[in-house]
Design a protein around this motif. Structure first.
Motif, PDB file in Angstrom:
ATOM      1  N   THR A   1      -7.709   4.449  -4.796  1.00 31.05           N
ATOM      2  CA  THR A   1      -8.858   4.976  -4.074  1.00 31.05           C
ATOM      3  C   THR A   1      -8.666   6.473  -3.887  1.00 31.05           C
ATOM      4  O   THR A   1      -7.646   6.916  -3.350  1.00 31.05           O
ATOM      5  CB  THR A   1      -9.016   4.288  -2.698  1.00 31.05           C
TER       6      THR A   1
ATOM      7  N   SER B   1      -5.154  -1.074  -7.494  1.00 24.05           N
ATOM      8  CA  SER B   1      -6.342  -0.234  -7.310  1.00 24.05           C
ATOM      9  C   SER B   1      -5.937   1.139  -6.785  1.00 24.05           C
ATOM     10  O   SER B   1      -4.921   1.292  -6.109  1.00 24.05           O
ATOM     11  CB  SER B   1      -7.336  -0.890  -6.359  1.00 24.05           C
TER      12      SER B   1
ATOM     13  N   GLU C   1       0.830  -1.194   0.000  1.00 20.70           N
ATOM     14  CA  GLU C   1       0.000   0.000   0.000  1.00 20.70           C
ATOM     15  C   GLU C   1       0.865   1.245   0.000  1.00 20.70           C
ATOM     16  O   GLU C   1       1.895   1.292   0.673  1.00 20.70           O
ATOM     17  CB  GLU C   1      -0.945  -0.026   1.192  1.00 20.70           C
TER      18      GLU C   1
ATOM     19  N   ARG D   1      -2.941   0.583  -4.066  1.00 18.57           N
ATOM     20  CA  ARG D   1      -2.809  -0.756  -3.485  1.00 18.57           C
ATOM     21  C   ARG D   1      -2.464  -1.760  -4.578  1.00 18.57           C
ATOM     22  O   ARG D   1      -3.159  -1.855  -5.589  1.00 18.57           O
ATOM     23  CB  ARG D   1      -4.132  -1.130  -2.827  1.00 18.57           C
TER      24      ARG D   1
ATOM     25  N   LYS E   1     -13.199   4.465  -6.516  1.00 11.07           N
ATOM     26  CA  LYS E   1     -12.153   3.454  -6.661  1.00 11.07           C
ATOM     27  C   LYS E   1     -12.090   2.959  -8.097  1.00 11.07           C
ATOM     28  O   LYS E   1     -13.115   2.798  -8.750  1.00 11.07           O
ATOM     29  CB  LYS E   1     -12.454   2.288  -5.719  1.00 11.07           C
ATOM     30  N   SER E   2     -10.879   2.734  -8.578  1.00  3.92           N
ATOM     31  CA  SER E   2     -10.680   2.097  -9.886  1.00  3.92           C
ATOM     32  C   SER E   2      -9.609   1.032  -9.724  1.00  3.92           C
ATOM     33  O   SER E   2      -8.746   1.132  -8.853  1.00  3.92           O
ATOM     34  CB  SER E   2     -10.274   3.118 -10.951  1.00  3.92           C
ATOM     35  N   SER E   3      -9.677   0.004 -10.550  1.00  2.00           N
ATOM     36  CA  SER E   3      -8.684  -1.067 -10.444  1.00  2.00           C
ATOM     37  C   SER E   3      -8.379  -1.627 -11.826  1.00  2.00           C
ATOM     38  O   SER E   3      -9.164  -1.487 -12.759  1.00  2.00           O
ATOM     39  CB  SER E   3      -9.159  -2.175  -9.509  1.00  2.00           C
TER      40      SER E   3
ATOM     41  N   TYR F   1      -4.335  10.158  -2.272  1.00  2.14           N
ATOM     42  CA  TYR F   1      -4.847   8.967  -2.950  1.00  2.14           C
ATOM     43  C   TYR F   1      -4.171   7.745  -2.364  1.00  2.14           C
ATOM     44  O   TYR F   1      -2.990   7.778  -2.015  1.00  2.14           O
ATOM     45  CB  TYR F   1      -4.586   9.042  -4.454  1.00  2.14           C
ATOM     46  N   HIS F   2      -4.921   6.671  -2.278  1.00  2.00           N
ATOM     47  CA  HIS F   2      -4.408   5.411  -1.728  1.00  2.00           C
ATOM     48  C   HIS F   2      -4.225   4.423  -2.882  1.00  2.00           C
ATOM     49  O   HIS F   2      -5.167   4.130  -3.615  1.00  2.00           O
ATOM     50  CB  HIS F   2      -5.401   4.858  -0.702  1.00  2.00           C
TER      51      HIS F   2
END
Length: 163
Positions: A91, A89, A54, A145, A97-99, A142-143
């Motif tokens: 967030t 992904s 992350e 992952r 969220k997009s992945s 923004y996160h």
């Protein structure tokens, strides 16, 4: 006569100033790295318990597109899996969220010759473009992952991953 000459000079100066500003803004290169982080795996082992990585980044530019890529560095190893699927992904601060799925390939399926195996061992890093053009709609943290999908085992000889 003097008024006409003065207006003409002001117009020429204004047009010249606008042209210079446009030229400067068009030549501005957006090759700057907005965010880069490297995770180094202890003992060159991306173990199963830490299969999810992350990252957080403060994004302020909501106009320009970003290229998001990941680099995996590894050493030669005959025991490594042939393919390591991952998912990535993003967030946003507002919860959107997009992945995207991707994979790292360690073995050439079409060519199992000794030359192909030697060249595969020589290349000790792989790049994957996750998003060619990713726009961020709002400013904020923004996160990111990255999740490694695999069976419940460790991946040895994986040295580092850079986002």
């Amino acid at each position: 006569m003097k008024r006409l000459h003065c207006k003409k000079l002001i117009n020429i100066f204004s047009i010249s100033l606008i042209c210079c500003l446009l030229a400067i803004s068009c030549n501005h290169k957006k090759n700057d790295v907005a965010f880069e982080q490297t995770v180094t795996f202890e003992n060159s082992n991306w173990d199963f318990t830490h299969r999810t990585l992350e990252f957080d980044a403060n994004i302020t530019d909501t106009i320009s597109p970003y290229r998001i890529e990941v680099e995996l560095k590894y050493g030669p190893d005959d025991e490594r899996v042939d393919e390591m699927p991952v998912s990535f992904s993003v967030t946003a601060p507002d919860g959107a969220k997009s992945s995207v799925p991707s994979a790292f390939l360690f073995k050439d399926e079409e060519n199992d010759s000794e030359i192909a195996a030697t060249s595969a061992k020589a290349s000790q890093s792989q790049y994957r473009v996750l998003y060619e053009k990713k726009y961020f709609n709002c400013s904020g943290v923004y996160h990111f992952r990255l999740n490694r999908h695999s069976e419940k085992f460790d991946n040895y000889n994986i040295q580092s991953l850079t986002l």
